[in-house]
Design a protein around this motif. Structure first.
Motif, PDB file in Angstrom:
ATOM      1  N   VAL A 467     -13.076  17.576   3.062  1.00 62.19           N
ATOM      2  CA  VAL A 467     -11.818  17.195   2.425  1.00 62.19           C
ATOM      3  C   VAL A 467     -12.078  16.290   1.228  1.00 62.19           C
ATOM      4  CG1 VAL A 467     -11.483  15.175   3.918  1.00 62.19           C
ATOM      5  CG2 VAL A 467      -9.497  16.263   2.857  1.00 62.19           C
ATOM      6  N   CYS A 468     -11.229  16.438   0.212  1.00 67.24           N
ATOM      7  CA  CYS A 468     -11.272  15.569  -0.972  1.00 67.24           C
ATOM      8  C   CYS A 468      -9.953  14.803  -1.052  1.00 67.24           C
ATOM      9  CB  CYS A 468     -11.429  16.401  -2.251  1.00 67.24           C
ATOM     10  SG  CYS A 468     -13.005  17.258  -2.383  1.00 67.24           S
ATOM     11  N   ARG A 469     -10.040  13.512  -1.357  1.00 73.69           N
ATOM     12  CA  ARG A 469      -8.841  12.688  -1.479  1.00 73.69           C
ATOM     13  C   ARG A 469      -8.854  11.986  -2.836  1.00 73.69           C
ATOM     14  NH1 ARG A 469     -10.999  11.364   3.451  1.00 73.69           N
ATOM     15  NH2 ARG A 469      -9.893  12.211   5.273  1.00 73.69           N
ATOM     16  N   VAL A 470      -7.694  11.993  -3.476  1.00 77.47           N
ATOM     17  CA  VAL A 470      -7.490  11.243  -4.714  1.00 77.47           C
ATOM     18  C   VAL A 470      -6.245  10.399  -4.504  1.00 77.47           C
ATOM     19  CG1 VAL A 470      -7.005  11.349  -7.173  1.00 77.47           C
ATOM     20  CG2 VAL A 470      -8.560  13.017  -6.141  1.00 77.47           C
ATOM     21  N   SER A 471      -6.375   9.082  -4.672  1.00 80.29           N
ATOM     22  CA  SER A 471      -5.241   8.180  -4.450  1.00 80.29           C
ATOM     23  C   SER A 471      -4.932   7.411  -5.716  1.00 80.29           C
ATOM     24  CB  SER A 471      -5.541   7.214  -3.308  1.00 80.29           C
ATOM     25  OG  SER A 471      -6.675   6.421  -3.604  1.00 80.29           O
ATOM     26  N   VAL A 472      -3.626   7.182  -5.947  1.00 80.79           N
ATOM     27  CA  VAL A 472      -3.144   6.424  -7.100  1.00 80.79           C
ATOM     28  C   VAL A 472      -2.285   5.285  -6.570  1.00 80.79           C
ATOM     29  CG1 VAL A 472      -1.768   6.465  -9.203  1.00 80.79           C
ATOM     30  CG2 VAL A 472      -3.194   8.439  -8.604  1.00 80.79           C
ATOM     31  N   THR A 473      -2.659   4.029  -6.936  1.00 75.58           N
ATOM     32  CA  THR A 473      -1.962   2.847  -6.431  1.00 75.58           C
ATOM     33  C   THR A 473      -1.448   2.026  -7.604  1.00 75.58           C
ATOM     34  OG1 THR A 473      -3.481   2.796  -4.542  1.00 75.58           O
ATOM     35  CG2 THR A 473      -2.136   0.833  -4.921  1.00 75.58           C
ATOM     36  N   ASN A 474      -0.195   1.609  -7.514  1.00 75.98           N
ATOM     37  CA  ASN A 474       0.367   0.755  -8.557  1.00 75.98           C
ATOM     38  C   ASN A 474       1.067  -0.449  -7.936  1.00 75.98           C
ATOM     39  OD1 ASN A 474       2.644   2.827  -7.910  1.00 75.98           O
ATOM     40  ND2 ASN A 474       3.688   1.120  -8.927  1.00 75.98           N
ATOM     41  N   GLY A 521      -2.920  21.881   0.702  1.00 72.82           N
ATOM     42  CA  GLY A 521      -3.227  20.465   0.874  1.00 72.82           C
ATOM     43  C   GLY A 521      -1.992  19.664   1.237  1.00 72.82           C
ATOM     44  N   HIS A 522      -2.117  18.336   1.168  1.00 67.39           N
ATOM     45  CA  HIS A 522      -1.037  17.425   1.535  1.00 67.39           C
ATOM     46  C   HIS A 522      -0.985  16.285   0.529  1.00 67.39           C
ATOM     47  CE1 HIS A 522      -0.954  19.392   5.488  1.00 67.39           C
ATOM     48  NE2 HIS A 522      -2.272  19.281   5.470  1.00 67.39           N
ATOM     49  N   VAL A 523       0.219  15.774   0.297  1.00 66.11           N
ATOM     50  CA  VAL A 523       0.401  14.572  -0.502  1.00 66.11           C
ATOM     51  C   VAL A 523       1.191  13.582   0.339  1.00 66.11           C
ATOM     52  CG1 VAL A 523       2.465  15.531  -1.626  1.00 66.11           C
ATOM     53  CG2 VAL A 523       1.250  13.582  -2.653  1.00 66.11           C
ATOM     54  N   MET A 524       0.710  12.333   0.385  1.00 65.00           N
ATOM     55  CA  MET A 524       1.301  11.313   1.253  1.00 65.00           C
ATOM     56  C   MET A 524       1.600  10.073   0.456  1.00 65.00           C
ATOM     57  SD  MET A 524      -1.517  12.024   4.172  1.00 65.00           S
ATOM     58  CE  MET A 524      -2.663  12.368   2.847  1.00 65.00           C
ATOM     59  N   ILE A 525       2.545   9.268   0.973  1.00 61.89           N
ATOM     60  CA  ILE A 525       2.910   8.002   0.349  1.00 61.89           C
ATOM     61  C   ILE A 525       2.852   6.918   1.410  1.00 61.89           C
ATOM     62  CG2 ILE A 525       5.349   8.536   0.758  1.00 61.89           C
ATOM     63  CD1 ILE A 525       6.063   6.768  -1.591  1.00 61.89           C
ATOM     64  N   ASP A 526       2.303   5.759   1.017  1.00 60.36           N
ATOM     65  CA  ASP A 526       2.306   4.611   1.930  1.00 60.36           C
ATOM     66  C   ASP A 526       2.297   3.327   1.099  1.00 60.36           C
ATOM     67  OD1 ASP A 526      -1.224   4.780   2.862  1.00 60.36           O
ATOM     68  OD2 ASP A 526      -0.253   4.378   0.951  1.00 60.36           O
ATOM     69  N   ARG A 527       2.457   2.202   1.826  1.00 59.78           N
ATOM     70  CA  ARG A 527       2.428   0.885   1.193  1.00 59.78           C
ATOM     71  C   ARG A 527       1.303   0.083   1.827  1.00 59.78           C
ATOM     72  NH1 ARG A 527       8.089   1.248   2.220  1.00 59.78           N
ATOM     73  NH2 ARG A 527       7.889  -0.352   3.832  1.00 59.78           N
ATOM     74  N   PRO A 528       0.093   0.115   1.231  1.00 57.25           N
ATOM     75  CA  PRO A 528      -1.040  -0.583   1.856  1.00 57.25           C
ATOM     76  C   PRO A 528      -0.821  -2.091   1.942  1.00 57.25           C
ATOM     77  CG  PRO A 528      -1.600   0.181  -0.358  1.00 57.25           C
ATOM     78  CD  PRO A 528      -0.282   0.799  -0.015  1.00 57.25           C
ATOM     79  N   THR A 529      -0.180  -2.692   0.947  1.00 56.10           N
ATOM     80  CA  THR A 529       0.156  -4.120   0.974  1.00 56.10           C
ATOM     81  C   THR A 529       1.527  -4.285   0.354  1.00 56.10           C
ATOM     82  OG1 THR A 529      -0.890  -4.523  -1.163  1.00 56.10           O
ATOM     83  CG2 THR A 529      -2.249  -4.854   0.813  1.00 56.10           C
ATOM     84  N   GLY A 531       4.357  -4.960  -2.082  1.00 59.66           N
ATOM     85  CA  GLY A 531       4.426  -4.913  -3.534  1.00 59.66           C
ATOM     86  C   GLY A 531       3.586  -3.831  -4.155  1.00 59.66           C
ATOM     87  N   THR A 532       2.952  -2.990  -3.350  1.00 63.81           N
ATOM     88  CA  THR A 532       2.149  -1.894  -3.902  1.00 63.81           C
ATOM     89  C   THR A 532       2.595  -0.569  -3.279  1.00 63.81           C
ATOM     90  OG1 THR A 532       0.424  -2.080  -2.204  1.00 63.81           O
ATOM     91  CG2 THR A 532       0.153  -3.400  -4.205  1.00 63.81           C
ATOM     92  N   THR A 533       2.366   0.493  -4.026  1.00 61.42           N
ATOM     93  CA  THR A 533       2.679   1.849  -3.550  1.00 61.42           C
ATOM     94  C   THR A 533       1.487   2.735  -3.847  1.00 61.42           C
ATOM     95  OG1 THR A 533       5.043   1.541  -3.998  1.00 61.42           O
ATOM     96  CG2 THR A 533       4.241   3.799  -3.759  1.00 61.42           C
ATOM     97  N   ARG A 534       1.142   3.576  -2.861  1.00 58.62           N
ATOM     98  CA  ARG A 534      -0.024   4.436  -3.046  1.00 58.62           C
ATOM     99  C   ARG A 534       0.341   5.867  -2.668  1.00 58.62           C
ATOM    100  NH1 ARG A 534      -5.061   2.424  -0.096  1.00 58.62           N
ATOM    101  NH2 ARG A 534      -3.909   3.040   1.783  1.00 58.62           N
ATOM    102  N   PHE A 535       0.035   6.806  -3.570  1.00 57.06           N
ATOM    103  CA  PHE A 535       0.149   8.232  -3.303  1.00 57.06           C
ATOM    104  C   PHE A 535      -1.261   8.790  -3.129  1.00 57.06           C
ATOM    105  CE2 PHE A 535       4.188   7.400  -5.311  1.00 57.06           C
ATOM    106  CZ  PHE A 535       5.071   8.251  -4.651  1.00 57.06           C
ATOM    107  N   THR A 536      -1.443   9.627  -2.114  1.00 55.76           N
ATOM    108  CA  THR A 536      -2.759  10.210  -1.838  1.00 55.76           C
ATOM    109  C   THR A 536      -2.634  11.722  -1.750  1.00 55.76           C
ATOM    110  OG1 THR A 536      -3.449   8.243  -0.608  1.00 55.76           O
ATOM    111  CG2 THR A 536      -4.727  10.261  -0.267  1.00 55.76           C
ATOM    112  N   VAL A 537      -3.489  12.406  -2.503  1.00 58.23           N
ATOM    113  CA  VAL A 537      -3.555  13.869  -2.477  1.00 58.23           C
ATOM    114  C   VAL A 537      -4.779  14.279  -1.685  1.00 58.23           C
ATOM    115  CG1 VAL A 537      -3.939  15.930  -3.872  1.00 58.23           C
ATOM    116  CG2 VAL A 537      -2.324  14.176  -4.639  1.00 58.23           C
ATOM    117  N   GLU A 538      -4.605  15.216  -0.772  1.00 54.63           N
ATOM    118  CA  GLU A 538      -5.694  15.712   0.075  1.00 54.63           C
ATOM    119  C   GLU A 538      -5.787  17.214  -0.079  1.00 54.63           C
ATOM    120  OE1 GLU A 538      -5.753  15.147   4.332  1.00 54.63           O
ATOM    121  OE2 GLU A 538      -6.316  13.057   4.101  1.00 54.63           O
ATOM    122  N   VAL A 539      -6.976  17.711  -0.469  1.00 51.50           N
ATOM    123  CA  VAL A 539      -7.221  19.147  -0.529  1.00 51.50           C
ATOM    124  C   VAL A 539      -8.587  19.420   0.095  1.00 51.50           C
ATOM    125  CG1 VAL A 539      -5.780  19.559  -2.549  1.00 51.50           C
ATOM    126  CG2 VAL A 539      -8.185  18.966  -2.848  1.00 51.50           C
TER     127      VAL A 539
END
Length: 542
Positions: A467-474, A521-529, A531-539
């Protein structure tokens, strides 16, 4: 109702009379008739007349007195009166009809069966009274052993009979009690079953979905009102074996679905169907049916049948079709003049004097807005596509991410935001490079639009051989639970976007979801901490 026991109803009193007193009355009348034929002189004896009269009066009392309103055990008076009547008749008639004493069996059985066990003593005393009264009536004392045996024999036999009957009566009472309890339980269960059936039928006929249940042999068992209405409307007979329609089309409304591939036959063959869309019926009256089906099994695994549920989604399907057609038309109609505008702006830029800084600044503003408008048009074009075409290749994920970062670098700089790489694990994936780069670019664009100005955006990659994961956090406003549930829906915009007038149609994340889904694949959203938001793509890696 028990044989001789009195219950608190008039019907029970009549029943006890018919079963207990009437046979004794008929027996006395029969004996009287036989005596009238064989020895009529005996009928004139006062004691015989009293015995017959006492029998008639006791019978009338048993039938007419409301014993059920009194204590039921008081009815033992009638059986005691019968015993006295037998004693009177036997005292006079024993010489001409020795068997007259057998009449005592009726009241004795009644006492033994119909009253509490201590009442047996009354039956034994009555039997002794019957045998001894004859000697009292005759005014003498038994003088022979046979006469004494005659006095003892009848009470002894009656004791035996009474005990046997009493034991049998107790057993029958207990059995009756158990049966009554079982009957009450079964009646309650039956009432619950009937109530549940009524409730289930009401629910089935209330819902707007067509609900059908077929047995293991494919025969229709239950169909609610909506199912019957839809079957008539689209020409799918439910009372036949095949359950197929002549005019069933796929989601494109053009491809005809063969009978064996239609929803109901597939479900009856054992397939679990999840939201299969078919258009059914004549072209001028087609209905869009969204069908699901699942087999039903007992806890033992035995198959009970198949449940099929169909929703009429015609209005929704037509609305979606109209929306897609509208988006295609609008995006095309806007794109053509904007292309001309861009062309003429380029001509103006070429002819504008280089020393005219104000003119160039104004022109740059126009070009930026035209570019923004072209972005909106491209989003509309993407939203109007019903499928995501792919041209997969063996791609280096690092190169893919670098390209997406380069595409948005200027926008990030305009908001004073930095894009930082975290984790650059060498990865390869079998994906469409342009479409996947577009998806990652949209996640970065979303982070730039909704992140705080002058903050950092981090993008990382990780994975393994599978599996490959790419995550974007802002860093920015948190996405609430309600927004998270709809964040990937077409044209959905979070409350923060409305409140802060952030431009966009709410279709960027929908495009991300569709592209990733097209790659399985799948795309997910979570809040690791906070004030932050992270989207993760899994293929899948490849």
């Amino acid at each position: 109702m028990p044989l001789f026991e009195l219950e608190a109803t008039r019907a029970s009193r009549v029943c006890v009379f018919l079963r207990a007193q009437l046979p004794f009355l008929l027996g006395v009348l029969f004996v009287t008739a036989m005596v009238a034929v064989g020895h009529p002189a005996s009928l004139t004896a006062p004691i015989v007349i009293v015995g017959v009269a006492l029998t008639v009066l006791a019978s009338l009392a048993a039938l007419l007195v409301p014993w059920e309103s009194l204590r039921p055990t008081w009815m033992i008076v009638i059986s005691i009166a019968d015993i006295v009547a037998v004693a009177f008749l036997r005292a006079e008639l024993t010489s001409v009809m020795p068997s007259v004493g057998m009449l005592s069996i009726f009241p004795v059985l009644w006492i033994a069966y119909g009253f509490p066990r201590p009442a047996i003593l009354a039956a034994v005393a009555g039997a002794g009274f019957i045998t001894s009264f004859t000697f009292v009536y005759q005014g003498r004392v038994p003088s022979t052993a046979a006469e004494w045996i005659n006095i003892i024999m009848l009470p002894t036999l009656i004791i035996g009979v009474a005990l046997v009957v009493s034991v049998a009566a107790g057993h029958l009472r207990r059995s009756r009690s158990r049966l009554l309890v079982a009957h009450a339980s079964e009646s309650a269960a039956l009432r619950r079953a009937v109530d549940n059936e009524i409730l289930a039928g009401t629910i089935l006929n209330t819902v707007q979905a067509a609900v059908m249940f077929f047995d293991p042999d494919g025969r229709l068992v239950v169909a609610n009102r909506r199912a019957t209405e839809l079957s008539v409307a689209v020409g799918i007979p439910l009372d036949e074996t095949l359950h197929t329609g002549a005019e069933i089309y796929a989601a494109d409304r053009v491809t005809r679905v063969p009978p064996e591939e239609q929803a109901i036959p597939r479900a009856l063959r054992g397939e679990n169907i999840a939201e299969r869309l078919e258009w059914a019926g004549p072209p001028d009256r087609q209905l869009a049916l969204n069908t699901s089906a699942r087999r039903v099994h007992r806890e033992t695994g035995e198959r009970l049948g198949t449940v099929i549920v169909a929703h009429d989604v015609t209005e929704l399907a037509v609305a979606l079709s109209v929306r897609e057609q509208f988006l295609k038309t609008v995006s095309h109609e806007l794109r053509t003049p904007l292309t001309n505008i861009i062309g003429y702006l380029d001509l103006i830029a070429e002819r504008l004097d280089a020393a005219d800084r104000t003119g160039h600044d104004y022109l740059a503003i126009v070009l930026r807005n035209v570019d923004a408008l072209m972005d909106r048009i491209r989003e509309l074009r993407a939203a109007s596509r019903s499928s995501v075409p792919l041209a997969p290749q063996h791609v280096d994920v690092t190169t893919l991410v670098d390209g997406a970062i380069a595409d948005v670098r200027e926008r990030a700089d305009a908001r004073g935001m930095t894009i930082e790489r975290v984790g650059t694990t060498p990865l390869h994936a079998h994906v469409d490079p342009w479409r996947m780069r577009q998806a990652i670019r949209e996640l970065l664009t979303n982070a730039i639009k909704f992140g705080h100005a002058h903050s950092a955006i981090t993008i990382g990659q990780s994975g393994d051989a599978h599996v490959c994961r790419v995550s974007v956090t802002n860093v920015g406003p948190e996405i609430g639970g309600a927004d998270q549930r709809h964040i990937f829906d077409s044209f959905y915009r979070a409350s923060y976007a409305h409140e802060n007038a952030i431009q966009g149609f709410g279709i960027g994340l929908t495009m991300v979801r569709d592209v990733v889904a097209a790659h399985d694949g799948h795309v997910m959203i979570d809040r690791p901490t906070s004030g932050t938001t992270r989207f993760t793509v899994e293929v899948a890696a490849g």
